[in-house]
Structure formats: structure tokens, C-alpha cells
Design a protein around this motif. Structure first.
Motif, PDB file in Angstrom:
ATOM      1  N   ASP A 184      36.661  73.329  68.616  1.00  0.00           N
ATOM      2  CA  ASP A 184      36.074  74.384  67.778  1.00  0.00           C
ATOM      3  C   ASP A 184      35.484  73.813  66.494  1.00  0.00           C
ATOM      4  O   ASP A 184      34.919  74.561  65.688  1.00  0.00           O
ATOM      5  CB  ASP A 184      37.118  75.465  67.458  1.00  0.00           C
ATOM      6  N   GLN A 207      33.147  77.081  72.373  1.00  0.00           N
ATOM      7  CA  GLN A 207      32.488  78.341  72.727  1.00  0.00           C
ATOM      8  C   GLN A 207      31.521  78.141  73.881  1.00  0.00           C
ATOM      9  O   GLN A 207      31.437  78.980  74.789  1.00  0.00           O
ATOM     10  CB  GLN A 207      31.758  78.910  71.513  1.00  0.00           C
ATOM     11  N   GLU A 223      40.470  78.681  69.207  1.00  0.00           N
ATOM     12  CA  GLU A 223      40.052  78.791  70.607  1.00  0.00           C
ATOM     13  C   GLU A 223      40.429  80.149  71.203  1.00  0.00           C
ATOM     14  O   GLU A 223      39.670  80.714  71.993  1.00  0.00           O
ATOM     15  CB  GLU A 223      40.684  77.677  71.440  1.00  0.00           C
ATOM     16  N   HIS A 265      37.899  82.608  70.060  1.00  0.00           N
ATOM     17  CA  HIS A 265      36.640  82.431  70.788  1.00  0.00           C
ATOM     18  C   HIS A 265      36.749  82.932  72.222  1.00  0.00           C
ATOM     19  O   HIS A 265      35.800  83.500  72.769  1.00  0.00           O
ATOM     20  CB  HIS A 265      36.239  80.946  70.782  1.00  0.00           C
TER      21      HIS A 265
END
Length: 306
Positions: free
Chosen positions: A191, A207, A238, A241
């Protein structure tokens, strides 16, 4: 009347106390997501350690709510005894409600001159599935590539990241044409790595990966849940996301021997492992993005539980 008012006030206070306790204790264990996934790096050795039969292995997985087993493939799985070994294991796992995904990966597959290694792996999986009975087929493909361990990553991170994306696009296209699920192992820090989405928007590499595959197994290997270096802190970005992309994340815990004891429960044993796993499950139990706990790996999981 006064007694009635006192009784009502007491009842209200009791309800507030109960609500506070529920919030403090976390969600009910009845709602905790107990699903698990696990890696099998050497199927033959695992079978040999268990008397040559898959029955005990499958029973172990079923009792621990394993839904996915990522089983490393071999060059000779298309014929002979090895072929029958894979067929039998996948069939018995399927009977227990466990999906088996073909596991493969080398860090240099992202390099243009080495991409043929992935092509050969994918071809072997496709060839195996073409000749196997329906209940004996791989249900998906799971990659463990880790190109950030290459010297080239240190020299030009952006270039290698872009080649990783190209490799993943090739992999996903291959799998989807054949109706196979897609998954990938990722470190918890992607990330922080920039990438470009298909429409040109700036995103992070995790992502991009999540938007491309069906599920991600995070290698969030720590032996504690809390604190700045604990699993919950490391995976927060994460998990956010994953919720945004509608994908599934499996939070990984390591029980295999490691040079750094902070990365594994090998020394601490099963009680410590279960405690951290349950803490993670309570944290994300109601999140649709949380697939469950991915345990690395099955052979060592069975050893620490024995």
C-alpha cells in the motif's frame, strides 16, 4: 409510582451496562469468521509424513474450516503416480468442501526474459485439468512470485513493479479464459508502492492487485496482533482497500520455522497462534473483505497441533 420509576431506571442502567460489555468484549464468537486457507509446498512429503494417505490431512483441514488449499505443482504431475497423487488429493479435498488451487511462482517471472517460466507453469495446470475428472481439477491458480526480492527491484522499483503488473495481466487473462479463480500472495507493505490503474488513475500496487484478482493472501507474518508492529496495524491499509474494491483478503500467519522468531509461531506453539488468529477474526469478523486466516504452511500447522 416512585418504585416503578426506580425499577425502570435500574433496568435501563442494566441494558447500558450489557451494551458496554458487548462492545468491550467484541462481537459474539458465534459470528466470527472461522474460515482458513493454507499452503502445501510439497504434497508428496506431506502424504509420506501421514502414512501415504490424504484422509488424515483432509480431516485436519476440515476440522479447522479450511476452504482453500494452495498446492504447489510439479513438472511431472501430468502423468503416472504423481498425476494420480494430485487427482486423489484434490478429489478427497473437494468431497470435504475444500477448493484446491495450483500454486506456483518464481521471483524472476516478472522479467521479460524469464516470463516463459510462468507460461510453462500455466500450461501444465491447463493440461492437467484437461485430462482430470471434474472433481479432480484445480479450481483456481495462486501465484507466489515476490519480485521485490530481486536485485532489480532495488535498482528500479518502478520498472519492476510495472513488469509485475504486465505479468499479472497475462496470468489473469489465462485463468479467466479457463474459468479458474485467481489469487496472489502479497506483502503487507504494497500500500506504499505507487501504480497506475487501467484508466490511468494513480493507485497503490496493492489496490491494483486487488482489482485484478479474486483474492489476496497477505504475508502479514508477525507473532502478535496488537501494537505498531502487530498484524492488525500492518494490514489495516490493505483491508480498507479490499473493502473498497470488493475483493477478499486472507490475513496470513506463519507457523513454519523462520530465522526471525517475530515472524512465526513456530516457537510459541498452537495456543499463542490460536489467540492471535482469534483476535484478528474478532476484529474483521463482520467485514465482507475478510476471507479468513491463511496459515503458512499446512505441514508445519499439522506439526504444531500434534
Amino acid at each position: 409510582m416512585r418504585k416503578k420509576r426506580i425499577a425502570i431506571a435500574a433496568a435501563a442502567a442494566a441494558l447500558l451496562l450489557i451494551a458496554g460489555l458487548v462492545k468491550w468484549c467484541g462481537p459474539s464468537t458465534e459470528n466470527i469468521n472461522r474460515n482458513s486457507a493454507t499452503w502445501v509446498w510439497d504434497l508428496k512429503s506431506l502424504l509420506d509424513e501421514n502414512g501415504g494417505s490424504a484422509d488424515g490431512i483432509v480431516s485436519f483441514m476440515r476440522e479447522r474450516d479450511v476452504r482453500y488449499a494452495y498446492v504447489h505443482t510439479t513438472d511431472d504431475m501430468g502423468a503416472g503416480e504423481t498425476n494420480e497423487m494430485f487427482r486423489s488429493f484434490i478429489r478427497k479435498a473437494a468431497e470435504a468442501g475444500i477448493e484446491v488451487h495450483a500454486l506456483g511462482g518464481e521471483r524472476d517471472w516478472v522479467l521479460p526474459g524469464k516470463r516463459g517460466g510462468m507460461s510453462d507453469f500455466l500450461a501444465r495446470v491447463a493440461e492437467y485439468n484437461e485430462t482430470a475428472e471434474e472433481a479432480e481439477k484445480f479450481a483456481g491458480i495462486h501465484l507466489d512470485v515476490e519480485p521485490y526480492l530481486l536485485d532489480e527491484w532495488e535498482a528500479d522499483e518502478a520498472l519492476v513493479a510495472s513488469r509485475w503488473i504486465e505479468m499479472m495481466e497475462e496470468f489473469v487473462s489465462f485463468a479467466r479464459l479457463r474459468g479458474l479463480e485467481t489469487g496472489v500472495d502479497l506483502p503487507f507493505w504494497l500500500d506504499r508502492i505507487p501504480a497506475k490503474a487501467g484508466n490511468g488513475d494513480s493507485v497503490t500496487l496493492d489496490q491494483w492487485m486487488m482489482s485484478s484478482v479474486d483474492s489476496v493472501a497477505l504475508m502479514s507474518y508477525r507473532d502478535e496482533a496488537e501494537g505498531n508492529n502487530g498484524v492488525l496495524s500492518l494490514v489495516r491499509g490493505e483491508m480498507d482497500h479490499a473493502a473498497e474494491t470488493g475483493r477478499t483478503v486472507w490475513i496470513g500467519l506463519n507457523v513454519a520455522k523462520d530465522s526471525d522468531n517475530l515472524l512465526t509461531f513456530y516457537e510459541e506453539g498452537p495456543d499463542s497462534f490460536r489467540g492471535v488468529a482469534d483476535r484478528i477474526r474478532r476484529e474483521y469478523g463482520d467485514s465482507p473483505a475478510f476471507g479468513g486466516i491463511a496459515v503458512h504452511d499446512l505441514a508445519n500447522w499439522m506439526r504444531i497441533e500434534s
